[in-house]
Design a protein around this motif. Structure first.
Motif, PDB file in Angstrom:
ATOM      1  N   SER A 166       0.808  -1.223   0.000  1.00 59.18           N
ATOM      2  CA  SER A 166       0.000   0.000   0.000  1.00 59.18           C
ATOM      3  C   SER A 166       0.841   1.273   0.000  1.00 59.18           C
ATOM      4  CB  SER A 166      -0.901   0.019   1.232  1.00 59.18           C
ATOM      5  OG  SER A 166      -0.127  -0.005   2.427  1.00 59.18           O
ATOM      6  N   LYS A 167       2.143   1.168   0.175  1.00 57.30           N
ATOM      7  CA  LYS A 167       2.996   2.344   0.301  1.00 57.30           C
ATOM      8  C   LYS A 167       3.625   2.729  -1.035  1.00 57.30           C
ATOM      9  CE  LYS A 167       2.308   2.949   4.668  1.00 57.30           C
ATOM     10  NZ  LYS A 167       1.626   4.170   5.162  1.00 57.30           N
ATOM     11  N   TYR A 168       4.118   3.968  -1.097  1.00 56.48           N
ATOM     12  CA  TYR A 168       4.726   4.490  -2.322  1.00 56.48           C
ATOM     13  C   TYR A 168       5.890   3.619  -2.773  1.00 56.48           C
ATOM     14  CZ  TYR A 168       7.536   7.475  -5.374  1.00 56.48           C
ATOM     15  OH  TYR A 168       8.281   7.951  -6.425  1.00 56.48           O
ATOM     16  N   GLY A 169       6.785   3.298  -1.855  1.00 53.11           N
ATOM     17  CA  GLY A 169       7.920   2.459  -2.199  1.00 53.11           C
ATOM     18  C   GLY A 169       9.182   3.243  -2.485  1.00 53.11           C
ATOM     19  N   ILE A 170       9.858   2.904  -3.592  1.00 52.10           N
ATOM     20  CA  ILE A 170      11.172   3.428  -3.949  1.00 52.10           C
ATOM     21  C   ILE A 170      11.068   4.235  -5.245  1.00 52.10           C
ATOM     22  CG2 ILE A 170      13.527   2.796  -4.628  1.00 52.10           C
ATOM     23  CD1 ILE A 170      12.951   2.112  -1.735  1.00 52.10           C
ATOM     24  N   GLY A 171      11.797   5.355  -5.331  1.00 52.27           N
ATOM     25  CA  GLY A 171      11.792   6.120  -6.582  1.00 52.27           C
ATOM     26  C   GLY A 171      12.412   7.484  -6.430  1.00 52.27           C
ATOM     27  N   GLU A 172      12.101   8.390  -7.366  1.00 53.53           N
ATOM     28  CA  GLU A 172      12.543   9.783  -7.350  1.00 53.53           C
ATOM     29  C   GLU A 172      14.058   9.888  -7.135  1.00 53.53           C
ATOM     30  OE1 GLU A 172       8.460  11.888  -5.778  1.00 53.53           O
ATOM     31  OE2 GLU A 172       9.881  11.197  -4.264  1.00 53.53           O
ATOM     32  N   PRO A 173      14.851   9.355  -8.075  1.00 54.50           N
ATOM     33  CA  PRO A 173      16.300   9.316  -7.894  1.00 54.50           C
ATOM     34  C   PRO A 173      16.973  10.665  -8.110  1.00 54.50           C
ATOM     35  CG  PRO A 173      15.747   8.509 -10.068  1.00 54.50           C
ATOM     36  CD  PRO A 173      14.440   8.729  -9.344  1.00 54.50           C
ATOM     37  N   SER A 174      18.205  10.761  -7.623  1.00 52.16           N
ATOM     38  CA  SER A 174      19.093  11.885  -7.894  1.00 52.16           C
ATOM     39  C   SER A 174      20.501  11.305  -7.978  1.00 52.16           C
ATOM     40  CB  SER A 174      19.002  12.930  -6.778  1.00 52.16           C
ATOM     41  OG  SER A 174      19.828  14.038  -7.065  1.00 52.16           O
ATOM     42  N   ILE A 175      21.120  11.384  -9.172  1.00 52.52           N
ATOM     43  CA  ILE A 175      22.363  10.659  -9.443  1.00 52.52           C
ATOM     44  C   ILE A 175      23.514  11.638  -9.624  1.00 52.52           C
ATOM     45  CG2 ILE A 175      23.453   8.890 -10.858  1.00 52.52           C
ATOM     46  CD1 ILE A 175      20.698   8.075 -11.855  1.00 52.52           C
ATOM     47  N   VAL A 176      24.647  11.332  -8.987  1.00 55.18           N
ATOM     48  CA  VAL A 176      25.844  12.167  -9.038  1.00 55.18           C
ATOM     49  C   VAL A 176      27.065  11.274  -9.266  1.00 55.18           C
ATOM     50  CG1 VAL A 176      27.325  13.767  -7.748  1.00 55.18           C
ATOM     51  CG2 VAL A 176      24.838  13.871  -7.467  1.00 55.18           C
ATOM     52  N   LEU A 177      27.998  11.733 -10.097  1.00 50.82           N
ATOM     53  CA  LEU A 177      29.281  11.058 -10.300  1.00 50.82           C
ATOM     54  C   LEU A 177      30.366  11.867  -9.595  1.00 50.82           C
ATOM     55  CD1 LEU A 177      31.078   8.907 -11.689  1.00 50.82           C
ATOM     56  CD2 LEU A 177      31.236  10.467 -13.639  1.00 50.82           C
ATOM     57  N   LYS A 178      31.084  11.233  -8.655  1.00 51.84           N
ATOM     58  CA  LYS A 178      32.134  11.915  -7.895  1.00 51.84           C
ATOM     59  C   LYS A 178      33.258  10.931  -7.586  1.00 51.84           C
ATOM     60  CE  LYS A 178      32.983  13.835  -3.272  1.00 51.84           C
ATOM     61  NZ  LYS A 178      33.688  12.670  -2.715  1.00 51.84           N
ATOM     62  N   ASP A 179      34.467  11.263  -7.996  1.00 48.16           N
ATOM     63  CA  ASP A 179      35.657  10.461  -7.672  1.00 48.16           C
ATOM     64  C   ASP A 179      35.482   8.992  -8.045  1.00 48.16           C
ATOM     65  OD1 ASP A 179      36.767  12.773  -6.595  1.00 48.16           O
ATOM     66  OD2 ASP A 179      36.077  12.317  -4.575  1.00 48.16           O
ATOM     67  N   ASN A 180      34.936   8.734  -9.230  1.00 48.48           N
ATOM     68  CA  ASN A 180      34.699   7.368  -9.705  1.00 48.48           C
ATOM     69  C   ASN A 180      33.686   6.602  -8.863  1.00 48.48           C
ATOM     70  OD1 ASN A 180      36.252   7.268 -12.073  1.00 48.48           O
ATOM     71  ND2 ASN A 180      38.125   6.947 -10.874  1.00 48.48           N
ATOM     72  N   PHE A 181      32.906   7.331  -8.092  1.00 45.98           N
ATOM     73  CA  PHE A 181      31.797   6.725  -7.366  1.00 45.98           C
ATOM     74  C   PHE A 181      30.490   7.275  -7.943  1.00 45.98           C
ATOM     75  CE2 PHE A 181      35.197   6.072  -4.358  1.00 45.98           C
ATOM     76  CZ  PHE A 181      34.892   4.853  -3.768  1.00 45.98           C
TER      77      PHE A 181
END
Length: 470
Positions: A166-181
Motif C-alpha cells: 500500500s505504500k509508495y515504495g522506492i523512486g525519485e532518484p538523484s544521481i551524481v558522479l564523484k571520484d569514480n563513485f
C-alpha cells in the motif's frame, strides 16, 4: 531613514558569520518553461560545458496503459526558449515498469546518459521501484538495465522495494558522479516513514558497463519532515565547497510552498543538515523541485549560472494542470541561526504567505487571515543559544501586534514562555531582549493585542524575523 536602518540591520545579520551555512538565494522571480494544461514535473537539469541546458521531466503517457513518460527538451539561450518536447523513455508493457517512467534523474558517464526513473507494475500507483536506462544521446534510444546487462525487454530495478504493497515504495532518484563513485539518492517511503536513501557503486576497469550490479546501500540519509509536507530531494556535488547540496519542496501544493535546502556535513554525502533558502519565493502550489548541475551532477561555483525548477498548481487549478517554472539561484553564506522554515496559524494568500517573513526582503511580509489564535513559529534547524529576537514590522507598522508573547521550544510541540512585549512606537526594528540566555530550536511569536493594517483590519503581519544566536 527607515530603509537605511533596515538595510544596515539585515547586512549586520548576514555578515555576522562565525559558523556558516551554505544556503540558496533566489536571485530572480524566474519564468515559465511550460505553460500548463497538463504536467511536466520533477525536472532534472544538466548544463554542459558549452552552456547548453538539457531538461527531462515526467509528463503524461502516450498510450492506454502508461500513466507517465519522460520527455526531453533543451535550451541554448539560458533557458529563455526551449526546443519542442520529445519522448525519451517509455514504460515496457507487461514488465516490472509497466505503468510509468517518471521522476527522472540524469548523469553522463563515459559518453552515456544514464537516466534513473520511478516505475511500478502495481495498478494502485504503489510499490514503486527504481529503474535505470542509458543512451549515447539525451533525447531517446534509451536501453534499460535488466539486472545483468542492457536489454529493454525485461527491465529490472536497480533498487527494489520490499515493503507493504500500500505504500509508495522506492523512486525519485538523484544521481551524481564523484571520484569514480556513482551516488544514487532516492525516495524510500514505507510503513516506517519517508526518507532520502543512498546507494553507491565504485567504477573500476571491469564494471564500466555493469556498475549497477555493484550498488551498495548506505541506508537513510535524510529523515523527511512529515509535518512540513516535504517531498523528493535533488542533490548535487559542489566541488568548491567540498559538500553536497540538495533541494526539496516543503508545504508542497500549498500557498506557503517553499524550496528547502540541505548541505552535507562533509564530503562523503552520508549525512545532511538543513540550510536556508532566501530571496525570491517559488510559486503557489510548488512541488518536486530540481536543481541544475553539470553533466556529472556538479554544482560549480565558478559558474553561478544555476536554476531550480519545479511544477506548481496555481490557485483554482485542477489536479495535474501544473505549469513548470525556472528560477535562477546562487549559493550564499549565511550565519548559523538563520531561519530554515516556519509554520504559521494561517496565510492570507500566496502574496502574504509565511516564506515572505524569512526571505530577507523587508518589502514583503506575511499576514494572517484574522485576529484569533494567530502565530508564527520559526525553526533554526538546530538547538542554539540565543539572547534576543528581532522583528521587522511591515511598513508603517501595519498589522504589527501592540502586545505579544515570545515562546521557545526544542521540539516544536512543548513551548516555554520567554517574555511579553509591548510595542508603542513605529520602530523599523523591534529588538526583544531575553531575560536570560535561551537554548532552543523553535521560537513562536503570539499576538496578545492585535494591530491594524492599512484598511483598519486586525491581522498579524510581519516583514522579517531573526533570532540573534551566540
Amino acid at each position: 531613514m527607515q530603509t537605511i536602518v533596515l538595510l544596515t540591520f539585515l547586512t549586520c545579520l548576514c555578515t555576522r558569520i562565525e559558523s556558516v551555512l551554505y544556503g540558496l538565494n533566489g536571485v530572480d522571480d524566474g519564468w515559465q518553461v511550460y505553460p500548463g494544461g497538463s504536467y511536466h514535473y520533477g525536472p532534472t537539469i544538466l548544463i554542459d560545458d558549452s552552456g547548453f541546458i538539457h531538461m527531462w521531466t515526467c509528463s503524461p503517457g502516450t498510450g492506454a496503459s502508461d500513466w507517465d513518460v519522460i520527455r526531453y527538451h533543451n535550451s541554448s539561450d539560458n533557458g529563455q526558449s526551449w526546443s519542442p518536447d520529445v519522448v525519451a523513455v517509455i514504460p515496457t508493457p507487461g514488465s516490472l515498469d509497466t505503468f510509468s517512467a517518471c521522476d527522472p534523474s540524469v548523469v553522463k558517464i563515459n559518453g552515456y546518459y544514464y537516466i534513473g526513473y520511478t516505475s511500478t507494475n502495481n495498478p494502485n500507483q504503489a510499490q514503486n521501484q527504481l529503474f535505470l536506462a542509458r543512451s549515447l544521446r539525451p533525447d531517446g534510444h534509451f536501453v534499460k538495465w535488466n539486472g545483468s546487462h542492457w536489454d529493454s525487454a525485461n527491465p529490472q530495478p536497480i533498487v527494489a522495494y520490499h515493503g507493504p504493497a500500500s505504500k509508495y515504495g522506492i523512486g525519485e532518484p538523484s544521481i551524481v558522479l564523484k571520484d569514480n563513485f556513482v551516488y544514487v539518492y532516492y525516495t524510500n517511503n514505507d510503513d516506517t516513514g519517508s526518507y532520502t536513501d543512498l546507494v553507491i557503486a565504485q567504477l573500476n576497469e571491469t564494471n564500466q558497463d555493469t556498475w549497477p550490479r555493484d550498488l551498495k546501500s548506505k541506508g537513510h540519509i535524510i529523515y523527511r519532515r512529515a509535518n512540513l509536507g516535504e517531498d523528493s530531494t535533488d542533490i548535487k556535488w559542489c566541488p568548491d565547497l567540498k559538500l553536497f547540496i540538495g533541494v526539496t519542496t516543503i508545504n508542497r501544493f500549498s500557498v506557503q510552498a517553499s524550496v528547502a535546502v540541505y548541505q552535507s556535513t562533509d564530503e562523503t554525502g552520508l549525512k545532511f543538515e538543513s540550510t536556508p533558502f532566501i530571496g525570491k519565493r517559488v510559486q503557489q502550489g510548488a512541488h518536486n523541485v530540481g536543481i541544475s548541475g553539470s553533466t556529472k551532477g556538479w554544482f560549480e561555483l565558478r559558474n553561478q549560472f544555476h536554476f531550480v525548477s519545479y511544477a506548481y498548481q496555481p490557485a483554482g487549478g485542477s489536479w495535474g494542470n501544473w505549469p513548470t517554472y525556472l528560477t535562477p539561484v546562487e549559493v550564499v553564506e549565511l550565519p548559523v541561526g538563520t531561519i530554515i522554515d516556519a509554520q504559521v496559524s494561517s496565510n492570507f494568500n500566496w502574496g502574504f504567505s509565511s516564506p515572505f517573513a524569512w526571505d530577507h526582503d523587508v518589502s514583503t511580509c506575511w499576514s494572517s487571515v484574522g485576529h484569533s489564535n494567530e502565530f508564527i513559529t520559526i525553526n533554526l534547524g538546530q538547538i542554539l543559544s540565543s539572547t534576543s529576537l528581532s522583528l521587522v514590522p511591515r511598513e508603517k507598522s501595519y498589522g504589527f501586534p501592540i502586545d505579544f508573547s515570545i515562546l521557545a521550544s526544542n521540539n516544536s510541540e512543548h513551548f516555554v514562555h520567554i517574555l511579553d512585549k509591548h510595542y508603542s512606537s513605529h520602530l523599523p526594528v523591534v529588538h526583544c531582549l531575553f531575560p536570560t540566555t535561551v537554548e532552543a530550536q523553535y521560537y513562536r511569536i503570539v499576538p496578545i493585542t492585535y494591530g491594524e493594517d492599512d484598511h483598519g483590519n486586525k491581522y498579524f503581519q510581519l516583514a522579517e524575523v531573526y533570532v540573534n544566536t551566540n
